[in-house]
Design an enzyme around this catalytic site. Sequence first.
Site, PDB file in Angstrom:
ATOM      1  N   SER A   1      29.731  -7.447  13.815  1.00 26.67           N
ATOM      2  CA  SER A   1      29.284  -8.090  12.423  1.00 26.67           C
ATOM      3  C   SER A   1      28.153  -9.363  12.360  1.00 26.67           C
ATOM      4  O   SER A   1      27.691  -9.662  11.622  1.00 26.67           O
ATOM      5  CB  SER A   1      30.452  -7.268  11.991  1.00 26.67           C
ATOM      6  OG  SER A   1      31.367  -8.720  12.323  1.00 26.67           O
TER       7      SER A   1
ATOM      8  N   GLU B   1      31.269 -14.971  -4.009  1.00 25.69           N
ATOM      9  CA  GLU B   1      32.605 -15.865  -3.648  1.00 25.69           C
ATOM     10  C   GLU B   1      32.116 -15.301  -1.471  1.00 25.69           C
ATOM     11  O   GLU B   1      31.208 -14.988  -1.245  1.00 25.69           O
ATOM     12  CB  GLU B   1      33.768 -15.075  -3.238  1.00 25.69           C
ATOM     13  CG  GLU B   1      34.078 -13.389  -2.537  1.00 25.69           C
ATOM     14  CD  GLU B   1      33.740 -12.556  -2.934  1.00 25.69           C
ATOM     15  OE1 GLU B   1      32.384 -12.736  -3.657  1.00 25.69           O
ATOM     16  OE2 GLU B   1      33.222 -12.253  -1.562  1.00 25.69           O
TER      17      GLU B   1
ATOM     18  N   LYS C   1      26.652  -9.431   6.104  1.00 24.04           N
ATOM     19  CA  LYS C   1      26.407  -9.806   5.339  1.00 24.04           C
ATOM     20  C   LYS C   1      24.879  -9.838   4.800  1.00 24.04           C
ATOM     21  O   LYS C   1      24.715  -9.151   3.090  1.00 24.04           O
ATOM     22  CB  LYS C   1      27.289 -11.278   4.816  1.00 24.04           C
ATOM     23  CG  LYS C   1      28.685 -11.574   5.319  1.00 24.04           C
ATOM     24  CD  LYS C   1      29.798 -10.703   4.505  1.00 24.04           C
ATOM     25  CE  LYS C   1      30.415 -10.658   4.671  1.00 24.04           C
ATOM     26  NZ  LYS C   1      31.628  -9.465   4.104  1.00 24.04           N
TER      27      LYS C   1
END
Lengths: 253, 409
Positions: B377, B108, B86
């Site tokens: 990830s 969000e 991210k």
Amino acid sequence: MLESYLRKRLENKKILTMTHMVMGYPSFEVSAELVDTMVAAGVDLMELQIPFSEPIADGPVILNANQRALATGATVAKCMDFAGRMADTHKIPFLLMSYSNILFQQGFGPFTRAMAVKNLAGAIVPDLPPEEGADYLREMGAHQLAPIFIFSPTTPGDRMTYLDSVARGFVYCVARRGVTGTDTEFSRSMDTYLARCRRHTRLPLAVGFGVTAKKDVDFLVDRADIAVIGTQTIRLMETKGMGAVGDFLTALT
Amino acid sequence: MNDNAYYGRYGGAFIPEILRATIKDLERIFDAARSDDTFWPEFSGLMSSYSCRPTPLTFAGNLTGHFSGARIYIKREDLNHTGAHKINNVMGQGLLTRRMGKNRVIAETGAGQHGVATATMAAKFGLDCTIYMSKTDVLRQRPNVFWMERLGARVIPVTSGSRTLKDAINEAMRDWSAHMDTTHYVLGTACGPHPFPAMVTYFQSIIGEEVRTQILKSENQLPSRIYACVGGGSNAMGIFSAFLADDSVELVGVEAGGKGLETGQHAARLCADGARAGVAQGYKTYFLQDADGQMKKTHSIAAGLDYVGVSPILSHLHDTRRVRFTAATDDDVIAAMELAMQKEGIIPALESAHAFALAFKEAPALSGDEIIVINQSGRGDKDIFTIADAFDDPKWKSFIIDHAAQYHA
């Protein structure tokens, strides 16, 4: 058509009022009563919202009404039947308000055909800009329905001109940044903004987002043609009941 | 219709008029940055000095031996600062926020990784920060909420709708509609109105570019398959984008199978029949929805995959069959995670473990001269409460009970 109805009405009234409601909230029975009350109070046209699970342009009050309506079983079919009954019962024009996906799932052709059959006048779809709405515009046109578009304080002049070229009925000016149901200061900057809106459209102007009192409506006289009352009537219905909605609207009109 | 905004039938910008000028500005700033030769070096330089880039591509020798099939490599996005991919997108959007001269960011978050990354970026760049997180996710990802608040962000629990990621996105959009003059919305995945899908993919493409260089260096051949989990789709787009033109590389997107596709309690939009094209949250894609177009409830053990829509780019790659989509159930995921920990000593996030689960299922059928790459990830420590419950770990339980007792003392 919608525009000529509004023009005619404006010959006798300085400003018109449009109210909003979420169909099926808190129930279809109460929704019908609410329409009766609003019409009796003298409102000139109404927008009936088909509830959607993701109403991104709506603030907490209308968001909650959308969710409650869906939770208690409101469907698109029930809403269309309801809207049709209201249009048959009352003499004022009714508009549908909803979000793109509701129309997209029905198909723009079938949706607008149903609107025409039920004598509805037009639609407001806040997340469907004309750039994404070629099919919508074509079908609305084919059924002589008014697609209502929105001006906002951030809309540049050339885009207002473009929106005016595809809009029918009237233009809906949002009074400020943000979502439905928060306070707006009706001030000099609003004056400048509304004058700018007026310059960029040949259609009547409706102003919404934040009309809560008689003085707000009075402020709009000569600056706009239609005062939109949305969240405030839902709040009144929730806190003080139907009688208060009627009193509030009667005092405004 | 803006052709650049579409991927086949999907994408677009279905936004309220009030946001249009802001979105247009963002598109302009992004296009200018993308065509500025100094921007990517600035971005990748920042990522190497602040976030351990390039992240390693780890050869999983023990898992390879265990399955006696394809050679298994793992792309270690878990080794990024803040523990997941991210941060790639967030730092990139942070640089754009500075170019726009805005002083506040909102985001969000589902699993909380994107929220933590945004709060981190905001601290480093000196920006105000507000994070919208569904009430359900606040409850299941408490450690991340703790870190966001310590990093100086305001975390607002969202109680509307189904209380999952989509509801946090709606609330962030509402905030943005009111405060766009000062505020940039750091959308965390390759979804939402144009230019977000393209922009998030652009920043995340750093993953795939690195993998390509790394695998050619170590094996001198391209992988046969690449596995990535798919929530919104940002890590998948990040690793897939560098290989889209290589027909020999099969790209596999793994969605949340939840309690099983047949139970209806899942978040599988592309590999199952429950979803179809629709419009919500500003874009057109496959959504899990009912006949009227109302969004359905989703379920996944992994908060970051518990989302009702999916990147419009992935919807298009689904229709063109360039990417194969499949699902892993909550149970498959826990088993895969356990095996990854025991064989390789790595702890994938529950989201990433979906990609591991499918790779483990398919690796034995491939030959020893084939290579597969799994995109890890994120790291799993954030999921310690959920994972401890899934393993029903008695020592963890007594620790929690004792620790809670200290607060009562």
